[in-house]
Design an enzyme around this catalytic site. Structure first.
Site, mmCIF file in Angstrom:
data_model
loop_
_atom_site.group_PDB
_atom_site.id
_atom_site.type_symbol
_atom_site.label_atom_id
_atom_site.label_comp_id
_atom_site.label_asym_id
_atom_site.label_seq_id
_atom_site.Cartn_x
_atom_site.Cartn_y
_atom_site.Cartn_z
ATOM 1 N N HIS A 129 0.828 -1.190 0.000
ATOM 2 C CA HIS A 129 0.000 0.000 0.000
ATOM 3 C C HIS A 129 0.867 1.246 0.000
ATOM 4 O O HIS A 129 0.431 2.319 0.388
ATOM 5 C CB HIS A 129 -0.959 -0.003 1.189
ATOM 6 C CG HIS A 129 -1.587 -1.332 1.410
ATOM 7 N ND1 HIS A 129 -1.079 -2.253 2.280
ATOM 8 C CD2 HIS A 129 -2.636 -1.909 0.812
ATOM 9 C CE1 HIS A 129 -1.807 -3.358 2.217
ATOM 10 N NE2 HIS A 129 -2.750 -3.175 1.336
HETATM 11 S S1 FES Z 1 1.950 -0.582 3.128
HETATM 12 FE FE1 FES Z 1 0.324 -1.904 3.638
HETATM 13 S S2 FES Z 1 1.406 -3.651 4.246
HETATM 14 FE FE2 FES Z 1 2.995 -2.295 3.835
#
Ligand code: FES
Lengths: 192, 431
Positions: A157
Site C-alpha cells: 500500500h
Molecule cells: S503498506 Fe500496507 S502492508 Fe505495507
C-alpha cells in the site's frame, strides 16, 4: 402451586409474594443459574484459549547470523520466529541521512541511535514486516525499490521507510520493529 | 404466515396423510416454496437471484464436501494436495474449478440480490429483519470465502491471510493479542491453515441456517414487488408453485449457461496467477489483491493515508467494517414511505450513482495503491458514506415521489398511465 398442608387435611394456598417458601425458591433459582453460568464460562475458557499460539510456537527461538560478509550498503533477509528480518549494513552517507532528520518531524519519533547498538550504528536490524498490514517491504536485495527515503519500500500500500527503517510516508503507523538482538562477536549477531 | 386465500395443503395419498399427522414436513415445504406461498404476480427477473444464491450455496457445499475428501490442511501438503486434485483425482479439476468459480458466481448473484433490495426498498418496514439477516449471511459469506481462499496455500493465499489478519492488529491495545489468537502464531502458518479449514467447512452450514431464518422472516409479510405496494387482495398474487418455480427454473438455466461457460472456457479468469506459486513467507508478491468480490472493500481500506487523531491504518479498518455495518441501519436512514425506486425519481438517480461508485471502488480496489487511484478511492469512499448518511436521509424528507398504483393487480392489468392518482387517494372507478 405451593400449598401448605394443614393437620386437618385442608390445603391453603401459599401467599403469592413474600413468605419463607418463595424466598427459598428464589435463592435456589439464583444459585443454580449462577452456578451453571460460572460453569459455562469455565468451559468456554479452554475452547477459546486453545486458539492462542501453542507452546512450541511460543518457545523462544533465537537465530544466530554471521554478518561478516555483508558489505556497507548491502542487506540480507533472514528468519526469526517464522518471520523475515532485515540485517542492513548502513553506509556512512545513509547514517548521516538518518541523523539529519529532526526527530520531532517523524510519525514514530526515534533516533537511529535508539534503534541500533552503541558503536555499531551501521548495523540496522529490523523485522521485515511492514507495520501497516504485514507485507515484506522491498529494499534489501540489490536493485529493489528503496522508496523515496532510501530505506525500504512496501509495495502493498505504498509505505516508505527511511535509512533508519522509520516510517516516513504512506499508511504504516510505526517504524519497522527492532527485535531483541545482541552481538556475540564482531561478526555474529544473535536475534531473540 | 400466509394470506387467507393461499391454497391449504391437502395430502391425498394415504402415505402423505399418515406422514402429515406425524411429521408435517411436506406441509412445511408446500407452505414455504410450494403452492401454499402466495407471491406478488408482478415480480420481474431481479427476483430470481435469491433462488440462484441458494443454488450457489448448495453447489459450494456439495463440491466442497467432495474436495475435502482429497485436500490436506497441512502447511507443506496443502499446495500439493490441491495440485493432486487438479491432476490426479478423477474429475478433480472439474470439482475444484466449479468450487472456485462457484464462489465468484455466488457473490455475483448475491450482489445483484442486494442491489435489487436497495432499489425496490425491500429493506423497509416490515422487512427490516429480512434485510439484516441477509447482511449477516453476507458477512458470513465473506468470512467463508476469505478462509477458503487461504486453503490452497499459494502466494496470494498466504499474503491475503497475512494482510487481513493484520487488520485486527490495528485495534489499539488488544489488537496484537487478537491477531496472534486468530492465527495461533505470529504469522500465518500450520495452526492458521488448520483452523481456517475447520471454519471454512463449518460456516456454510451456519449460512444455511441463517438462510432459513431469512426466508422465515420474509414469509411473515411476504415478498416485496417492483411497485413496492402491499398485497391487498387475491388478484395481486399467484402461488409460488408453479408460477415462480417455473420462472426460477428458467433463470437457473441462464445462470448455469454462464457458469458453465466460465467453468469450461475461462476457469482461471477470475482468479490470480500468483496463487499457483507456493506460499513463501519471505517474499511478498509485487501486488497483493484479494479476490474481485472484495475489491470495493479493499479500496475503502486503502483509502485512508493520513493520520487524524487515530492512525491511518485504524481508520481504514474502521471504515471498511463500517461500510457494511452501516447497511444494518439502512431501514432507519431511508425514511421515505415509498418503497420502490420506480416511484422515486431522485432516489433512482442517486441509486445509479451509488452503483457507479461501488463499481469504481471495485475497479481501484484491484489496482496498485498509486496515484491517481488512491485519490479516486478516497473520493469514491467519501461518496459511499455520503450516500447513506447524508443523501438518503435528506432525499426521504425532500423528494416528491410519483403517484403509486392502487394495487399490484391494477399496475399489471392497466399499465402505468391509468393509475396516476396521488399516494393515498382513492382511485376513480375505471371507465
Ligand atoms: S503498506 Fe500496507 S502492508 Fe505495507
Amino acid at each position: 402451586m405451593a400449598t401448605v398442608e394443614h393437620t386437618d387435611g385442608t390445603a391453603e394456598a401459599a401467599p403469592p409474594t413474600g413468605g419463607e417458601g418463595h424466598r427459598r425458591r428464589d435463592f435456589i433459582n439464583v444459585a443454580a443459574v449462577s452456578f451453571a453460568g460460572v460453569g459455562g464460562l469455565a468451559v468456554l475458557y479452554p475452547l477459546i484459549n486453545q486458539m492462542n499460539p501453542s507452546a512450541d510456537v511460543l518457545a523462544l527461538s533465537s537465530t544466530e547470523v554471521d554478518i561478516s560478509r555483508i558489505q556497507p550498503g548491502q542487506a540480507i533477509k533472514t528468519i526469526f520466529r517464522k518471520q523475515p528480518v532485515f540485517i542492513r549494513n548502513l553506509t556512512p552517507a545513509e547514517i548521516q541521512q538518518a541523523n539529519s532528520v529532526p526527530v520531532g518531524d517523524l510519525r514514530d519519533p526515534q533516533t537511529l541511535a535508539e534503534r541500533t547498538r552503541d558503536g555499531k550504528a551501521n548495523w540496522l536490524i529490523t523485522m521485515a514486516v511492514c507495520t501497516h498490514l504485514g507485507c515484506v517491504p522491498l529494499g534489501a536485495a540489490e536493485g529493489e525499490n528503496r522508496g523515496e527515503y532510501g530505506g525500504y519500500f512496501c509495495p502493498c500500500h505504498g509505505s516508505h521507510y527511511d535509512t533508519a527503517a522509520r516510517i516516513r510516508k504512506g499508511p504504516a503507523p510505526k517504524n519497522l520493529e527492532v527485535p531483541e538482538f545482541e552481538f556475540l562477536s564482531d561478526t555474529v549477531v544473535k536475534i531473540g | 404466515m400466509s394470506f387467507p386465500w393461499a391454497q391449504a395443503y391437502e395430502p391425498k395419498a394415504p402415505l402423505m396423510k399418515w406422514l402429515d399427522q406425524r411429521l408435517p414436513l411436506p406441509r412445511l415445504v408446500w407452505n414455504s416454496v410450494g403452492g401454499g406461498y402466495e407471491v406478488p404476480r408482478n415480480l420481474n427477473y431481479m427476483w430470481n437471484f435469491a433462488v440462484l444464491a441458494g443454488f450457489a450455496l448448495m453447489l459450494q457445499i456439495v463440491t466442497g464436501i467432495v474436495l475435502a475428501m482429497h485436500y490436506a490442511p497441512a502447511g507443506d501438503l496443502a499446495f500439493e494436495s490441491v495440485e493432486h486434485i487438479m491432476r490426479d483425482v478423477n474429475q478433480g479439476w472439474l470439482l475444484r474449478y466449479a468450487h472456485a468459480n462457484g464462489a465468484s458466481f455466488f457473490f455475483i448473484v448475491t450482489y445483484l440480490h442486494i442491489f435489487r433490495g436497495l432499489y425496490y426498498g425491500s429493506y423497509k418496514a416490515p422487512r427490516e429483519l429480512v434485510w439484516m439477516l441477509g447482511l449477516v449471511i453476507f458477512l458470513l459469506m465473506m468470512a467463508t470465502a476469505f478462509m477458503g481462499y487461504v486453503l490452497p496455500w499459494g502466494q496470494m493465499s498466504f499474503w491475503g491471510a497475512k494482510v487481513i489478519t493484520s487488520l485486527f492488529g490495528a485495534i489499539p491495545l488488544v489488537g496484537e493479542p487478537i491477531q496472534a489468537w486468530l492465527l495461533g502464531g505470529f504469522a500465518p502458518d500450520q495452526p492458521a491453515l488448520n483452523r481456517f479449514f475447520s471454519l471454512h467447512y463449518l460456516l456454510p452450514f451456519v449460512i444455511a441456517g441463517v438462510v432459513i431464518l431469512h426466508i422465515w422472516a420474509l414469509h411473515i409479510p411476504g415478498s416485496n414487488n417492483p411497485t413496492g405496494v402491499d398485497i391487498k387482495s387475491p388478484q395481486d398474487t399467484v402461488p409460488f408453485h408453479p408460477y415462480y418455480t417455473a420462472k426460477d427454473g428458467f433463470g437457473l438455466g441462464v445462470f448455469l449457461i454462464l457458469f458453465c461457460a466460465t467453468l469450461f472456457f475461462a476457469p482461471n479468469y477470475l482468479g490470480h496467477a500468483d496463487n499457483y506459486i507456493p506460499a513463501n513467507p519471505l517474499s511478498t508478491p509485487a501486488h497483493i489483491v484479494p479476490e474481485w468480490y472484495f475489491w470495493p472493500f479493499y479500496a475503502i481500506l486503502r483509502a485512508f493515508t493520513v493520520d487524524f487523531i487515530l492512525p491511518a491504518k485504524l481508520w481504514g479498518v474502521v471504515a471498511m467494517f463500517a461500510s457494511i455495518l452501516l447497511l444494518f441501519f439502512l431501514p432507519w436512514l431511508d425514511t421515505s414511505p415509498v418503497r420502490s425506486g420506480s416511484y422515486r425519481p431522485r432516489f433512482r438517480q442517486f441509486f445509479w450513482i451509488l452503483i457507479l461508485d461501488v463499481l469504481i471502488l471495485g475497479w481501484v480496489g484491484g489496482l496498485p495503491a498509486e496515484e491517481p487511484y488512491v485519490m479516486i478511492s478516497q473520493i469514491a469512499t467519501m461518496y459511499y458514506f455520503a450516500h447513506f448518511l447524508i443523501i438518503l436521509p435528506l432525499l426521504s424528507k425532500l423528494e416528491r415521489t410519483l403517484p403509486l398504483p392502487n394495487s399490484i393487480a391494477e399496475s399489471v392489468l392497466h399499465g402505468e398511465k391509468r393509475e396516476s392518482v396521488p399516494y393515498g387517494v382513492q382511485a376513480k372507478p375505471a371507465e
